[in-house]
Design a protein around this motif. Structure first.
Motif, PDB file in Angstrom:
ATOM      1  N   THR A 199       0.857  -1.190   0.000  1.00 44.90           N
ATOM      2  CA  THR A 199       0.000   0.000   0.000  1.00 44.90           C
ATOM      3  C   THR A 199       0.891   1.238   0.000  1.00 44.90           C
ATOM      4  OG1 THR A 199      -0.125   0.099   2.421  1.00 44.90           O
ATOM      5  CG2 THR A 199      -1.826  -1.192   1.270  1.00 44.90           C
ATOM      6  N   VAL A 200       0.319   2.335  -0.469  1.00 48.19           N
ATOM      7  CA  VAL A 200       1.045   3.602  -0.512  1.00 48.19           C
ATOM      8  C   VAL A 200       0.213   4.672   0.192  1.00 48.19           C
ATOM      9  CG1 VAL A 200       2.111   5.351  -1.993  1.00 48.19           C
ATOM     10  CG2 VAL A 200       2.138   2.947  -2.688  1.00 48.19           C
ATOM     11  N   ASN A 201       0.833   5.314   1.165  1.00 56.18           N
ATOM     12  CA  ASN A 201       0.225   6.430   1.912  1.00 56.18           C
ATOM     13  C   ASN A 201      -0.957   6.028   2.782  1.00 56.18           C
ATOM     14  OD1 ASN A 201       2.106   8.287   0.997  1.00 56.18           O
ATOM     15  ND2 ASN A 201       0.855   8.929  -0.739  1.00 56.18           N
ATOM     16  N   TYR A 202      -1.158   4.763   3.005  1.00 62.66           N
ATOM     17  CA  TYR A 202      -2.124   4.327   4.014  1.00 62.66           C
ATOM     18  C   TYR A 202      -1.706   2.957   4.529  1.00 62.66           C
ATOM     19  CZ  TYR A 202      -4.676   0.923   1.097  1.00 62.66           C
ATOM     20  OH  TYR A 202      -5.032  -0.165   0.341  1.00 62.66           O
ATOM     21  N   LEU A 203      -2.153   2.660   5.730  1.00 59.77           N
ATOM     22  CA  LEU A 203      -1.703   1.459   6.418  1.00 59.77           C
ATOM     23  C   LEU A 203      -2.865   0.829   7.164  1.00 59.77           C
ATOM     24  CD1 LEU A 203       0.817  -0.234   7.416  1.00 59.77           C
ATOM     25  CD2 LEU A 203       1.008   1.413   9.281  1.00 59.77           C
ATOM     26  N   LYS A 204      -2.983  -0.470   7.047  1.00 59.84           N
ATOM     27  CA  LYS A 204      -3.986  -1.216   7.816  1.00 59.84           C
ATOM     28  C   LYS A 204      -3.261  -2.291   8.624  1.00 59.84           C
ATOM     29  CE  LYS A 204      -7.846  -0.495   4.606  1.00 59.84           C
ATOM     30  NZ  LYS A 204      -8.686   0.345   5.469  1.00 59.84           N
ATOM     31  N   ILE A 205      -3.627  -2.401   9.906  1.00 57.81           N
ATOM     32  CA  ILE A 205      -2.992  -3.368  10.793  1.00 57.81           C
ATOM     33  C   ILE A 205      -4.068  -4.091  11.592  1.00 57.81           C
ATOM     34  CG2 ILE A 205      -0.842  -2.047  10.997  1.00 57.81           C
ATOM     35  CD1 ILE A 205      -1.846  -1.016  13.697  1.00 57.81           C
ATOM     36  N   LYS A 265       3.394  17.046   3.429  1.00 61.90           N
ATOM     37  CA  LYS A 265       2.387  16.159   2.846  1.00 61.90           C
ATOM     38  C   LYS A 265       2.658  14.681   3.131  1.00 61.90           C
ATOM     39  CE  LYS A 265       1.453  19.396  -0.917  1.00 61.90           C
ATOM     40  NZ  LYS A 265       1.437  19.615  -2.382  1.00 61.90           N
ATOM     41  N   MET A 266       3.704  14.399   3.889  1.00 61.53           N
ATOM     42  CA  MET A 266       4.046  12.997   4.163  1.00 61.53           C
ATOM     43  C   MET A 266       3.261  12.464   5.360  1.00 61.53           C
ATOM     44  SD  MET A 266       8.075  12.469   3.291  1.00 61.53           S
ATOM     45  CE  MET A 266       7.899  10.698   3.506  1.00 61.53           C
ATOM     46  N   GLU A 267       1.951  12.600   5.283  1.00 54.96           N
ATOM     47  CA  GLU A 267       1.065  12.002   6.282  1.00 54.96           C
ATOM     48  C   GLU A 267       0.432  10.743   5.693  1.00 54.96           C
ATOM     49  OE1 GLU A 267      -0.486  15.665   9.124  1.00 54.96           O
ATOM     50  OE2 GLU A 267      -1.879  14.663   7.763  1.00 54.96           O
ATOM     51  N   PHE A 268       0.091   9.816   6.557  1.00 52.03           N
ATOM     52  CA  PHE A 268      -0.580   8.598   6.104  1.00 52.03           C
ATOM     53  C   PHE A 268      -1.618   8.195   7.144  1.00 52.03           C
ATOM     54  CE2 PHE A 268       3.280   7.470   8.357  1.00 52.03           C
ATOM     55  CZ  PHE A 268       2.876   6.484   9.256  1.00 52.03           C
ATOM     56  N   THR A 269      -2.656   7.541   6.685  1.00 53.46           N
ATOM     57  CA  THR A 269      -3.709   7.089   7.588  1.00 53.46           C
ATOM     58  C   THR A 269      -3.404   5.678   8.076  1.00 53.46           C
ATOM     59  OG1 THR A 269      -5.016   6.258   5.721  1.00 53.46           O
ATOM     60  CG2 THR A 269      -5.440   8.513   6.450  1.00 53.46           C
ATOM     61  N   LYS A 272       9.765   1.692  -9.722  1.00 51.09           N
ATOM     62  CA  LYS A 272      10.816   2.694  -9.916  1.00 51.09           C
ATOM     63  C   LYS A 272      10.216   4.080 -10.113  1.00 51.09           C
ATOM     64  CE  LYS A 272      14.352  -0.421 -11.765  1.00 51.09           C
ATOM     65  NZ  LYS A 272      15.210  -0.751 -12.942  1.00 51.09           N
ATOM     66  N   ALA A 273       9.074   4.145 -10.792  1.00 51.28           N
ATOM     67  CA  ALA A 273       8.409   5.436 -10.974  1.00 51.28           C
ATOM     68  C   ALA A 273       7.893   5.971  -9.639  1.00 51.28           C
ATOM     69  CB  ALA A 273       7.262   5.295 -11.972  1.00 51.28           C
ATOM     70  N   LEU A 274       7.455   5.063  -8.777  1.00 50.90           N
ATOM     71  CA  LEU A 274       6.943   5.452  -7.460  1.00 50.90           C
ATOM     72  C   LEU A 274       8.036   6.067  -6.597  1.00 50.90           C
ATOM     73  CD1 LEU A 274       4.401   5.340  -5.645  1.00 50.90           C
ATOM     74  CD2 LEU A 274       5.191   3.104  -4.848  1.00 50.90           C
ATOM     75  N   LEU A 275       9.269   5.651  -6.807  1.00 50.04           N
ATOM     76  CA  LEU A 275      10.377   6.129  -5.991  1.00 50.04           C
ATOM     77  C   LEU A 275      10.867   7.518  -6.389  1.00 50.04           C
ATOM     78  CD1 LEU A 275      12.516   2.858  -5.706  1.00 50.04           C
ATOM     79  CD2 LEU A 275      10.939   3.807  -4.015  1.00 50.04           C
ATOM     80  N   LYS A 276      10.438   7.999  -7.557  1.00 46.56           N
ATOM     81  CA  LYS A 276      10.874   9.323  -7.994  1.00 46.56           C
ATOM     82  C   LYS A 276      10.239  10.396  -7.120  1.00 46.56           C
ATOM     83  CE  LYS A 276      11.564   7.976 -12.822  1.00 46.56           C
ATOM     84  NZ  LYS A 276      11.151   8.209 -14.237  1.00 46.56           N
ATOM     85  N   PRO A 277      10.939  11.502  -6.867  1.00 49.94           N
ATOM     86  CA  PRO A 277      10.387  12.567  -6.026  1.00 49.94           C
ATOM     87  C   PRO A 277       9.047  13.076  -6.550  1.00 49.94           C
ATOM     88  CG  PRO A 277      12.721  12.918  -6.374  1.00 49.94           C
ATOM     89  CD  PRO A 277      12.327  11.786  -7.280  1.00 49.94           C
ATOM     90  N   GLY A 278       8.111  13.241  -5.643  1.00 49.45           N
ATOM     91  CA  GLY A 278       6.785  13.716  -6.001  1.00 49.45           C
ATOM     92  C   GLY A 278       5.752  13.173  -5.036  1.00 49.45           C
ATOM     93  N   THR A 279       4.537  13.672  -5.140  1.00 49.94           N
ATOM     94  CA  THR A 279       3.447  13.204  -4.300  1.00 49.94           C
ATOM     95  C   THR A 279       2.501  12.339  -5.128  1.00 49.94           C
ATOM     96  OG1 THR A 279       2.164  15.204  -4.760  1.00 49.94           O
ATOM     97  CG2 THR A 279       3.578  15.221  -2.813  1.00 49.94           C
ATOM     98  N   VAL A 280       1.870  11.363  -4.474  1.00 53.99           N
ATOM     99  CA  VAL A 280       0.933  10.467  -5.144  1.00 53.99           C
ATOM    100  C   VAL A 280      -0.282  10.257  -4.241  1.00 53.99           C
ATOM    101  CG1 VAL A 280       2.741   9.275  -6.438  1.00 53.99           C
ATOM    102  CG2 VAL A 280       2.033   8.394  -4.201  1.00 53.99           C
TER     103      VAL A 280
END
Length: 312
Positions: A150-156, A218-222, A251-259
Protein backbone atom coordinates in the motif's frame (compact mmCIF):
# COMPACT_ATOMS: atom_id res chain seq x y z
CA UNK A 1 -6.73 51.34 45.92
CA UNK A 2 -9.97 50.54 44.03
CA UNK A 3 -9.63 48.81 40.69
CA UNK A 4 -10.22 50.75 37.52
CA UNK A 5 -13.22 49.96 35.34
CA UNK A 6 -10.99 48.32 32.71
CA UNK A 7 -9.49 45.97 35.31
CA UNK A 8 -12.96 44.93 36.49
CA UNK A 9 -13.93 44.11 32.91
CA UNK A 10 -10.89 41.89 32.41
CA UNK A 11 -11.56 40.10 35.70
CA UNK A 12 -15.17 39.48 34.66
CA UNK A 13 -14.06 38.04 31.30
CA UNK A 14 -11.49 35.80 32.99
CA UNK A 15 -14.13 34.55 35.45
CA UNK A 16 -16.55 33.71 32.62
CA UNK A 17 -13.85 31.85 30.69
CA UNK A 18 -12.93 29.79 33.76
CA UNK A 19 -16.60 28.93 34.34
CA UNK A 20 -17.02 27.85 30.70
CA UNK A 21 -13.82 25.82 30.53
CA UNK A 22 -14.51 24.09 33.84
CA UNK A 23 -17.40 22.25 32.19
CA UNK A 24 -15.42 21.05 29.18
CA UNK A 25 -14.00 17.57 28.96
CA UNK A 26 -10.23 17.45 28.47
CA UNK A 27 -9.18 17.03 24.83
CA UNK A 28 -6.45 14.40 24.48
CA UNK A 29 -4.47 14.10 21.29
CA UNK A 30 -1.30 12.48 20.01
CA UNK A 31 1.08 11.18 22.65
CA UNK A 32 -1.40 12.20 25.36
CA UNK A 33 -4.00 9.83 23.91
CA UNK A 34 -2.31 6.40 24.01
CA UNK A 35 -4.09 3.64 22.08
CA UNK A 36 -1.70 0.75 22.61
CA UNK A 37 0.71 -0.82 25.13
CA UNK A 38 3.77 0.91 23.65
CA UNK A 39 2.15 4.34 23.72
CA UNK A 40 0.75 3.68 27.20
CA UNK A 41 4.20 2.87 28.60
CA UNK A 42 5.64 6.04 27.08
CA UNK A 43 2.66 8.07 28.34
CA UNK A 44 3.18 6.75 31.89
CA UNK A 45 6.84 7.76 31.68
CA UNK A 46 5.89 11.27 30.53
CA UNK A 47 3.38 11.69 33.37
CA UNK A 48 5.86 10.41 35.96
CA UNK A 49 8.49 12.87 34.73
CA UNK A 50 6.04 15.80 34.75
CA UNK A 51 4.76 14.98 38.26
CA UNK A 52 8.26 14.56 39.68
CA UNK A 53 9.50 17.81 38.13
CA UNK A 54 6.34 19.63 39.28
CA UNK A 55 6.97 18.53 42.88
CA UNK A 56 10.55 19.78 42.62
CA UNK A 57 9.36 23.09 41.17
CA UNK A 58 6.79 23.59 43.94
CA UNK A 59 9.37 22.84 46.66
CA UNK A 60 11.84 25.30 45.10
CA UNK A 61 9.21 28.05 44.88
CA UNK A 62 8.11 27.49 48.50
CA UNK A 63 11.70 27.62 49.75
CA UNK A 64 12.30 30.73 47.66
CA UNK A 65 9.36 32.56 49.29
CA UNK A 66 10.32 31.37 52.80
CA UNK A 67 13.90 32.58 52.36
CA UNK A 68 12.73 35.95 50.99
CA UNK A 69 10.41 36.49 53.96
CA UNK A 70 12.67 35.15 56.68
CA UNK A 71 15.91 36.74 55.56
CA UNK A 72 14.56 40.01 54.16
CA UNK A 73 16.38 43.23 54.91
CA UNK A 74 15.97 44.44 58.50
CA UNK A 75 16.78 47.65 60.37
CA UNK A 76 20.31 46.75 61.37
CA UNK A 77 23.18 49.18 61.59
CA UNK A 78 25.23 49.76 58.46
CA UNK A 79 28.38 48.38 60.10
CA UNK A 80 26.67 45.08 61.10
CA UNK A 81 28.55 41.98 59.99
CA UNK A 82 26.91 38.53 60.20
CA UNK A 83 28.75 35.97 62.31
CA UNK A 84 31.21 33.66 60.58
CA UNK A 85 29.52 30.23 60.53
CA UNK A 86 31.32 27.02 59.62
CA UNK A 87 29.83 24.66 57.01
CA UNK A 88 26.92 22.44 57.98
CA UNK A 89 27.79 18.83 57.15
CA UNK A 90 24.20 17.63 57.36
CA UNK A 91 22.90 20.27 54.94
CA UNK A 92 25.76 19.62 52.53
CA UNK A 93 24.89 15.92 52.47
CA UNK A 94 21.20 16.72 51.94
CA UNK A 95 21.64 19.11 49.01
CA UNK A 96 24.08 16.69 47.40
CA UNK A 97 21.88 13.63 47.90
CA UNK A 98 18.65 15.24 46.62
CA UNK A 99 19.87 15.81 43.01
CA UNK A 100 21.27 12.27 42.96
CA UNK A 101 17.91 10.85 44.05
CA UNK A 102 16.11 12.95 41.42
CA UNK A 103 18.38 11.67 38.66
CA UNK A 104 17.91 8.08 39.82
CA UNK A 105 14.12 8.52 39.99
CA UNK A 106 14.12 9.70 36.36
CA UNK A 107 16.85 7.43 34.99
CA UNK A 108 15.68 4.05 36.30
CA UNK A 109 12.19 4.05 34.72
CA UNK A 110 13.54 5.69 31.56
CA UNK A 111 16.25 3.08 31.01
CA UNK A 112 13.88 0.23 31.92
CA UNK A 113 11.22 1.47 29.49
CA UNK A 114 13.79 2.01 26.73
CA UNK A 115 14.93 -1.62 26.89
CA UNK A 116 11.34 -2.89 27.17
CA UNK A 117 10.32 -1.01 24.02
CA UNK A 118 12.98 -2.88 22.02
CA UNK A 119 10.93 -6.06 22.51
CA UNK A 120 7.48 -7.13 21.43
CA UNK A 121 4.78 -5.45 23.55
CA UNK A 122 2.86 -8.78 23.59
CA UNK A 123 5.41 -11.64 23.54
CA UNK A 124 2.68 -14.27 23.79
CA UNK A 125 1.12 -13.14 20.48
CA UNK A 126 2.38 -13.85 16.98
CA UNK A 127 3.51 -10.55 15.42
CA UNK A 128 3.04 -9.25 11.90
CA UNK A 129 5.92 -7.67 9.97
CA UNK A 130 5.46 -4.59 7.82
CA UNK A 131 8.21 -2.91 5.79
CA UNK A 132 7.80 0.88 5.79
CA UNK A 133 9.88 2.84 3.27
CA UNK A 134 10.00 6.61 3.07
CA UNK A 135 10.55 8.21 -0.33
CA UNK A 136 10.26 11.81 -1.50
CA UNK A 137 7.39 12.51 -0.55
CA UNK A 138 5.38 9.38 0.19
CA UNK A 139 5.23 6.28 2.37
CA UNK A 140 5.37 2.76 0.90
CA UNK A 141 4.18 -0.15 3.05
CA UNK A 142 4.93 -3.75 2.12
CA UNK A 143 3.45 -6.80 3.84
CA UNK A 144 6.01 -9.61 3.27
CA UNK A 145 3.84 -12.35 4.76
CA UNK A 146 0.78 -11.30 2.76
CA UNK A 147 2.68 -10.25 -0.38
CA UNK A 148 0.79 -6.97 -0.82
CA UNK A 149 1.73 -3.29 -0.85
CA UNK A 150 0.00 0.00 0.00
CA UNK A 151 1.05 3.60 -0.51
CA UNK A 152 0.23 6.43 1.91
CA UNK A 153 -2.12 4.33 4.01
CA UNK A 154 -1.70 1.46 6.42
CA UNK A 155 -3.99 -1.22 7.82
CA UNK A 156 -2.99 -3.37 10.79
CA UNK A 157 -4.75 -6.00 12.92
CA UNK A 158 -5.80 -4.79 16.37
CA UNK A 159 -4.38 -6.51 19.46
CA UNK A 160 -1.49 -7.86 17.39
CA UNK A 161 2.11 -6.64 17.81
CA UNK A 162 3.49 -5.08 14.63
CA UNK A 163 7.20 -5.24 13.85
CA UNK A 164 8.00 -2.36 11.52
CA UNK A 165 11.11 -2.70 9.39
CA UNK A 166 11.98 0.88 8.46
CA UNK A 167 14.13 2.17 5.62
CA UNK A 168 14.45 5.15 3.31
CA UNK A 169 14.93 5.25 -0.45
CA UNK A 170 16.58 8.66 -0.40
CA UNK A 171 16.42 11.40 2.25
CA UNK A 172 16.46 10.46 5.91
CA UNK A 173 13.05 10.69 7.56
CA UNK A 174 11.25 9.59 10.72
CA UNK A 175 8.27 7.23 11.06
CA UNK A 176 5.76 8.30 13.70
CA UNK A 177 2.22 7.29 14.72
CA UNK A 178 1.80 9.41 17.89
CA UNK A 179 -1.17 7.54 19.38
CA UNK A 180 0.55 4.16 19.01
CA UNK A 181 4.09 5.00 20.10
CA UNK A 182 7.26 6.98 19.61
CA UNK A 183 9.11 7.66 16.40
CA UNK A 184 12.04 5.93 14.72
CA UNK A 185 14.31 7.15 11.92
CA UNK A 186 14.30 5.77 8.39
CA UNK A 187 17.70 5.66 6.66
CA UNK A 188 18.95 4.38 3.32
CA UNK A 189 20.72 0.99 3.43
CA UNK A 190 20.35 0.85 7.21
CA UNK A 191 17.08 -0.82 8.30
CA UNK A 192 15.71 0.23 11.67
CA UNK A 193 13.05 -1.59 13.68
CA UNK A 194 10.08 -0.43 15.72
CA UNK A 195 7.42 -2.31 17.71
CA UNK A 196 3.88 -0.91 17.87
CA UNK A 197 0.45 -2.29 18.72
CA UNK A 198 -3.11 -0.96 18.73
CA UNK A 199 -5.13 -2.29 21.64
CA UNK A 200 -8.46 -1.95 19.81
CA UNK A 201 -9.83 -1.07 16.35
CA UNK A 202 -9.53 2.57 15.44
CA UNK A 203 -8.16 5.16 13.03
CA UNK A 204 -4.99 7.16 13.56
CA UNK A 205 -2.73 9.57 11.71
CA UNK A 206 0.93 8.84 10.98
CA UNK A 207 3.49 11.24 9.59
CA UNK A 208 7.08 11.81 8.59
CA UNK A 209 8.68 13.69 11.45
CA UNK A 210 12.00 14.69 9.93
CA UNK A 211 12.25 17.61 7.49
CA UNK A 212 13.02 16.23 4.04
CA UNK A 213 12.37 19.02 1.57
CA UNK A 214 9.64 20.67 -0.45
CA UNK A 215 6.61 18.46 0.24
CA UNK A 216 7.63 17.25 3.68
CA UNK A 217 4.33 18.48 5.18
CA UNK A 218 2.39 16.16 2.85
CA UNK A 219 4.05 13.00 4.16
CA UNK A 220 1.07 12.00 6.28
CA UNK A 221 -0.58 8.60 6.10
CA UNK A 222 -3.71 7.09 7.59
CA UNK A 223 -3.59 4.08 9.90
CA UNK A 224 -6.55 1.83 10.55
CA UNK A 225 -6.51 -0.95 13.13
CA UNK A 226 -9.08 -3.64 12.29
CA UNK A 227 -10.26 -6.84 13.91
CA UNK A 228 -8.17 -9.82 12.82
CA UNK A 229 -11.05 -11.26 10.79
CA UNK A 230 -11.65 -7.90 9.09
CA UNK A 231 -7.94 -7.51 8.40
CA UNK A 232 -7.79 -10.97 6.81
CA UNK A 233 -10.83 -10.14 4.67
CA UNK A 234 -9.15 -6.93 3.53
CA UNK A 235 -5.97 -8.82 2.56
CA UNK A 236 -8.02 -11.34 0.55
CA UNK A 237 -9.87 -8.51 -1.18
CA UNK A 238 -6.60 -6.79 -2.12
CA UNK A 239 -5.15 -10.00 -3.56
CA UNK A 240 -8.24 -10.55 -5.71
CA UNK A 241 -8.91 -7.02 -6.93
CA UNK A 242 -5.73 -4.89 -6.76
CA UNK A 243 -3.28 -4.81 -9.70
CA UNK A 244 0.20 -6.29 -9.54
CA UNK A 245 3.05 -3.83 -9.30
CA UNK A 246 5.64 -4.02 -12.05
CA UNK A 247 9.31 -3.15 -11.77
CA UNK A 248 8.71 -0.05 -13.88
CA UNK A 249 5.83 1.13 -11.67
CA UNK A 250 7.89 0.67 -8.52
CA UNK A 251 10.82 2.69 -9.92
CA UNK A 252 8.41 5.44 -10.97
CA UNK A 253 6.94 5.45 -7.46
CA UNK A 254 10.38 6.13 -5.99
CA UNK A 255 10.87 9.32 -7.99
CA UNK A 256 10.39 12.57 -6.03
CA UNK A 257 6.79 13.72 -6.00
CA UNK A 258 3.45 13.20 -4.30
CA UNK A 259 0.93 10.47 -5.14
CA UNK A 260 -2.56 9.44 -4.08
CA UNK A 261 -3.41 6.28 -2.15
CA UNK A 262 -2.37 3.15 -4.01
CA UNK A 263 -2.83 -0.59 -3.47
CA UNK A 264 -1.03 -3.51 -5.10
CA UNK A 265 -1.63 -7.25 -4.83
CA UNK A 266 2.10 -7.91 -5.29
CA UNK A 267 5.41 -6.08 -5.67
CA UNK A 268 8.72 -6.87 -7.40
CA UNK A 269 11.53 -8.54 -5.49
CA UNK A 270 13.69 -5.43 -5.86
CA UNK A 271 11.23 -3.59 -3.60
CA UNK A 272 12.10 -5.70 -0.57
CA UNK A 273 14.06 -4.02 2.21
CA UNK A 274 17.53 -5.56 2.19
CA UNK A 275 19.38 -6.43 5.38
CA UNK A 276 22.76 -4.67 5.74
CA UNK A 277 25.94 -6.57 4.94
CA UNK A 278 27.55 -7.62 8.24
CA UNK A 279 30.76 -8.84 6.59
CA UNK A 280 32.65 -5.79 7.80
CA UNK A 281 32.32 -3.18 10.49
CA UNK A 282 29.17 -1.17 9.85
CA UNK A 283 28.97 2.54 10.39
CA UNK A 284 25.83 4.36 9.37
CA UNK A 285 24.76 1.49 7.11
CA UNK A 286 28.06 1.44 5.20
CA UNK A 287 30.29 -1.58 4.92
CA UNK A 288 33.66 -0.52 6.29
CA UNK A 289 35.61 -3.70 5.53
CA UNK A 290 38.91 -2.11 4.52
CA UNK A 291 40.51 -5.49 3.91
CA UNK A 292 38.71 -5.54 0.53
CA UNK A 293 40.39 -2.34 -0.62
CA UNK A 294 42.73 -3.02 -3.49
CA UNK A 295 46.46 -2.48 -3.13
CA UNK A 296 46.56 -0.11 -6.10
CA UNK A 297 43.89 2.03 -4.44
CA UNK A 298 46.08 2.36 -1.38
CA UNK A 299 48.99 3.36 -3.58
CA UNK A 300 46.83 6.01 -5.20
CA UNK A 301 45.92 7.38 -1.78
CA UNK A 302 49.60 7.82 -0.94
CA UNK A 303 49.86 10.48 -3.63
CA UNK A 304 47.00 12.54 -2.24
CA UNK A 305 48.07 15.92 -0.85
CA UNK A 306 47.97 16.30 2.88
CA UNK A 307 48.52 12.58 3.55
CA UNK A 308 51.17 11.91 6.19
CA UNK A 309 53.02 8.71 5.32
CA UNK A 310 55.16 6.73 7.70
CA UNK A 311 57.62 4.78 5.56
CA UNK A 312 59.31 3.13 8.55
Amino acid sequence: MPLRNGAWKWLAVAGMMMAILSGCEPVKMGVLNPKGPVAQKQYDLIIWSVVLMSVILIVVFVLFVVILVRFRASKLSKDYEPPDVEGNTFLEIVWTAIPVLIVVALAVPTVTSTFDLEKSPSPNKKPITIEATSAQWKWIFKYPEQGIETVNYLKIPANVPVRFKLSSHDAMNSFWIPELGGQEYTMADMPMFLWLEADKPGKFIGRGNNFSGRDFAKMEFTVEAKKQSDFDSWVDHVKKTAPKQSEKEYKALLKPGTVDLKTYSSYPKSAEVKEPNHGGMEHGGMDMDHSKMKHEDMEGMEDMPGMDHDKN
